[in-house]
Design a protein around this motif. Structure first.
Motif, mmCIF file in Angstrom:
data_model
loop_
_atom_site.group_PDB
_atom_site.id
_atom_site.type_symbol
_atom_site.label_atom_id
_atom_site.label_comp_id
_atom_site.label_asym_id
_atom_site.label_seq_id
_atom_site.Cartn_x
_atom_site.Cartn_y
_atom_site.Cartn_z
ATOM 1 N N GLY A 130 -5.774 -50.991 4.305
ATOM 2 C CA GLY A 130 -5.873 -49.714 3.608
ATOM 3 C C GLY A 130 -5.809 -48.495 4.517
ATOM 4 O O GLY A 130 -5.954 -47.374 4.043
ATOM 5 N N GLU A 131 -5.573 -48.705 5.816
ATOM 6 C CA GLU A 131 -5.496 -47.588 6.761
ATOM 7 C C GLU A 131 -4.111 -46.943 6.704
ATOM 8 O O GLU A 131 -3.098 -47.639 6.653
ATOM 9 N N PRO A 132 -4.046 -45.598 6.729
ATOM 10 C CA PRO A 132 -2.751 -44.923 6.691
ATOM 11 C C PRO A 132 -1.979 -45.072 8.002
ATOM 12 O O PRO A 132 -2.578 -45.181 9.074
ATOM 13 N N HIS A 133 -0.665 -45.112 7.892
ATOM 14 C CA HIS A 133 0.239 -45.146 9.045
ATOM 15 C C HIS A 133 1.314 -44.091 8.831
ATOM 16 O O HIS A 133 1.657 -43.759 7.697
ATOM 17 N N TYR A 134 1.861 -43.586 9.939
ATOM 18 C CA TYR A 134 2.854 -42.519 9.881
ATOM 19 C C TYR A 134 4.082 -42.913 10.701
ATOM 20 O O TYR A 134 4.264 -42.463 11.828
ATOM 21 N N PRO A 135 4.945 -43.764 10.123
ATOM 22 C CA PRO A 135 6.126 -44.228 10.843
ATOM 23 C C PRO A 135 7.208 -43.137 10.904
ATOM 24 O O PRO A 135 7.131 -42.131 10.206
ATOM 25 N N VAL A 136 8.219 -43.390 11.713
ATOM 26 C CA VAL A 136 9.425 -42.558 11.699
ATOM 27 C C VAL A 136 10.225 -42.984 10.469
ATOM 28 O O VAL A 136 10.457 -44.178 10.249
#
Length: 89
Positions: free
Chosen positions: A59-65
């Motif tokens: 449930g942790e947010p990620h910020y990919p390209v």
């Protein structure tokens, strides 16, 4: 929060607002079951989604390209292998 492409071409976290277009699906939920550094998502919507929200299996947010190889595909590139979900809108 989701990622939205801003006028300078950069992706930044933002809070979504407003509605979608007049027809077709307005969002798409993708599940990546096995960890990977690249997710290729064929979404089938009639537009390139500008909102991309990624959460790992915890449930942790990620910020990919984020990039668009074509009109029906979104590519997400991560620094490390990730499994989880992506909501496109």
């Amino acid at each position: 929060q989701v990622l939205a492409k801003e006028s300078d071409g950069q992706w930044r976290p933002t809070t979504p607002s407003g509605g979608g277009g007049p027809s077709g699906p307005q969002s798409y939920l993708y599940t990546q079951a096995s960890p990977s550094t690249v997710w290729l998502i064929t979404h089938g919507m009639s537009f390139n989604p500008s909102g991309v929200e990624v959460r790992d299996h915890n449930g942790e947010p990620h910020y990919p390209v984020v990039s668009w190889p074509n009109g029906l595909t979104v590519r997400l590139d991560f620094v490390t292998s990730v499994r989880g979900t992506a909501r496109l809108s």
